[in-house]
Scaffold this motif. Structure first.
Motif, PDB file in Angstrom:
ATOM      1  N   LEU A 172     -27.188 -18.863  23.470  1.00  0.00           N
ATOM      2  CA  LEU A 172     -28.322 -18.300  22.747  1.00  0.00           C
ATOM      3  C   LEU A 172     -29.171 -17.449  23.691  1.00  0.00           C
ATOM      4  O   LEU A 172     -29.584 -17.914  24.748  1.00  0.00           O
ATOM      5  CB  LEU A 172     -29.179 -19.420  22.152  1.00  0.00           C
ATOM      6  CG  LEU A 172     -28.501 -20.314  21.107  1.00  0.00           C
ATOM      7  CD1 LEU A 172     -29.449 -21.425  20.685  1.00  0.00           C
ATOM      8  CD2 LEU A 172     -28.075 -19.492  19.897  1.00  0.00           C
ATOM      9  N   ASP A 176     -32.751 -13.172  20.794  1.00  0.00           N
ATOM     10  CA  ASP A 176     -32.147 -13.360  19.466  1.00  0.00           C
ATOM     11  C   ASP A 176     -32.857 -14.437  18.659  1.00  0.00           C
ATOM     12  O   ASP A 176     -32.501 -14.684  17.507  1.00  0.00           O
ATOM     13  CB  ASP A 176     -30.666 -13.743  19.605  1.00  0.00           C
ATOM     14  CG  ASP A 176     -29.809 -12.577  20.084  1.00  0.00           C
ATOM     15  OD1 ASP A 176     -30.280 -11.425  19.955  1.00  0.00           O
ATOM     16  OD2 ASP A 176     -28.695 -12.824  20.576  1.00  0.00           O
ATOM     17  N   LEU A 177     -33.863 -15.081  19.269  1.00  0.00           N
ATOM     18  CA  LEU A 177     -34.524 -16.200  18.600  1.00  0.00           C
ATOM     19  C   LEU A 177     -35.986 -15.894  18.303  1.00  0.00           C
ATOM     20  O   LEU A 177     -36.694 -15.323  19.138  1.00  0.00           O
ATOM     21  CB  LEU A 177     -34.455 -17.453  19.476  1.00  0.00           C
ATOM     22  CG  LEU A 177     -33.061 -17.959  19.883  1.00  0.00           C
ATOM     23  CD1 LEU A 177     -33.202 -19.164  20.806  1.00  0.00           C
ATOM     24  CD2 LEU A 177     -32.237 -18.297  18.658  1.00  0.00           C
ATOM     25  N   HIS A 203     -32.479 -17.454  13.949  1.00  0.00           N
ATOM     26  CA  HIS A 203     -31.510 -16.710  14.747  1.00  0.00           C
ATOM     27  C   HIS A 203     -31.413 -15.314  14.137  1.00  0.00           C
ATOM     28  O   HIS A 203     -30.831 -15.126  13.062  1.00  0.00           O
ATOM     29  CB  HIS A 203     -30.148 -17.415  14.735  1.00  0.00           C
ATOM     30  CG  HIS A 203     -29.142 -16.783  15.643  1.00  0.00           C
ATOM     31  ND1 HIS A 203     -28.009 -16.149  15.186  1.00  0.00           N
ATOM     32  CD2 HIS A 203     -29.106 -16.690  17.006  1.00  0.00           C
ATOM     33  CE1 HIS A 203     -27.315 -15.690  16.211  1.00  0.00           C
ATOM     34  NE2 HIS A 203     -27.949 -16.007  17.329  1.00  0.00           N
ATOM     35  N   LEU A 229     -28.871 -25.533  15.161  1.00  0.00           N
ATOM     36  CA  LEU A 229     -28.567 -24.100  15.153  1.00  0.00           C
ATOM     37  C   LEU A 229     -27.253 -23.824  15.883  1.00  0.00           C
ATOM     38  O   LEU A 229     -26.401 -23.060  15.395  1.00  0.00           O
ATOM     39  CB  LEU A 229     -29.711 -23.317  15.805  1.00  0.00           C
ATOM     40  CG  LEU A 229     -29.493 -21.796  15.942  1.00  0.00           C
ATOM     41  CD1 LEU A 229     -29.312 -21.140  14.579  1.00  0.00           C
ATOM     42  CD2 LEU A 229     -30.671 -21.166  16.688  1.00  0.00           C
ATOM     43  N   LEU A 233     -23.829 -22.101  14.294  1.00  0.00           N
ATOM     44  CA  LEU A 233     -23.239 -20.888  14.876  1.00  0.00           C
ATOM     45  C   LEU A 233     -21.814 -21.154  15.364  1.00  0.00           C
ATOM     46  O   LEU A 233     -20.926 -20.311  15.218  1.00  0.00           O
ATOM     47  CB  LEU A 233     -24.112 -20.387  16.036  1.00  0.00           C
ATOM     48  CG  LEU A 233     -25.476 -19.823  15.642  1.00  0.00           C
ATOM     49  CD1 LEU A 233     -26.309 -19.543  16.895  1.00  0.00           C
ATOM     50  CD2 LEU A 233     -25.338 -18.553  14.810  1.00  0.00           C
TER      51      LEU A 233
END
Length: 316
Positions: A172, A176-177, A203, A229, A233
């Motif tokens: 991650l 992107d968060l 996300h 999360l 994903l």
């Protein structure tokens, strides 16, 4: 290689026993003893051949992983949310019987204190491999506690079983968060949370959102949200890879579509039916206590294995 060596040794033994039977046709006792040993050796040969075939089948890399269980009330209003709590507790009891760790991640209650949504992290040996076929629509037929005239209602909950991801599997990036914090809800009084401990993580590339407010600590809620999360994903990536592999690798029971009805729990008749393999179990109370779930899980795993072997056997 060990199985191949064992198979060759057993086949030599069979050849030797057949030769012995030809040589000792006049010695009745010796002939019968050799014939009995031949029968046992032939059965053993079949067993080794089956194990060898199984060992050549592609493995699901995720089978040995821990998993995230997600339960959501579907059609049926309050009755669906009440059944959702029953199913969630069923998996909790099953996990306890297996010696697995069952950690509640998040619960959203309905007005009657059923579960609109509930999730848990389950960890132990081979958890995902055991539970992966539980994903789908679970339908219930029973008289709801809210029903005054005694009519049987049909409701449904959806189950998702996601393999837990390692940091290596899903990376991650901070950019992107989007992480939002807010005050968690509660019943008021001493349970009211006056700090922004609830966490919502979005996300951005996929639009997946996870909200956790179960813990008093913002740090703990964030850790739980990141775990869920990552599992979601990772599941997306697994599905993408499976779609691109051979038919054998992606061969599953049913379509695997979570909109597919996989099981019906009929309380008035005391039976549970799995529609993928046509098995009906007539001990619904044991099922809900987590006692009989292996009846279906073992049958589903065997069905998958037989399908995979059949597909493997027809390959050029």
């Amino acid at each position: 290689m060990e199985l191949i060596s064992e198979l060759r040794t057993k086949q030599k033994e069979i050849v030797g026993l057949k030769s012995l039977m030809v040589e000792c046709t006049e010695d009745k006792d010796m002939f019968e003893m050799a014939n009995e040993e031949l029968s046992q050796a032939t059965e053993e040969e079949k067993r080794i051949q089956h194990l060898l075939l199984k060992s050549l089948l592609p493995k699901d890399d995720a089978d040995e992983r821990d998993c995230i269980l997600e339960v959501r009330a579907g059609t049926g209003g309050e009755e669906a949310s009440l059944f959702a709590i029953d199913v969630f507790k069923m998996y909790e009891r099953y996990s306890q019987k297996k010696g697995w760790k069952f950690e509640v991640v998040e619960i959203t209650e309905s007005d009657l204190r059923g579960y609109k949504e509930a999730s848990a992290a389950i960890s132990g040996v081979g958890v995902f491999g055991k539970l992966k076929f539980e994903s789908g629509i679970h339908r219930v037929q029973r008289i709801p506690v809210t029903e005054k005239s005694g009519r049987i209602h049909t409701s449904a909950v959806s189950i998702a079983i996601l393999p837990q991801a390692d940091e290596v599997d899903v990376q991650l990036r901070n950019e992107d968060l989007r992480i939002d914090t807010y005050r968690s809800g509660g019943s008021g009084g001493q349970h009211a949370n006056t700090t922004n401990s609830a966490v919502r993580i979005t996300h951005l590339p996929t639009g997946i959102t996870v909200s956790i407010q179960d813990e008093r600590s913002q740090h703990m809620n964030k850790a739980k949200a990141l775990k869920v999360l990552c599992a979601r994903l990772y599941e997306i990536e697994r599905s993408r890879l499976q779609m691109s592999r051979s038919k054998l690798r992606s061969d599953q029971i049913g379509s695997g579509d979570r909109s597919e009805r996989i099981r019906t729990y009929n309380f008035p008749q005391g039976r549970v039916t799995d529609h993928r393999i046509g098995i009906t179990h007539h001990a619904i109370d044991d099922m809900m206590q987590g006692e009989s779930l292996d009846v279906f899980i073992d049958a589903l795993l065997l069905h998958q294995e037989m399908d995979a072997i059949a597909s493997f056997s027809t390959l050029d």
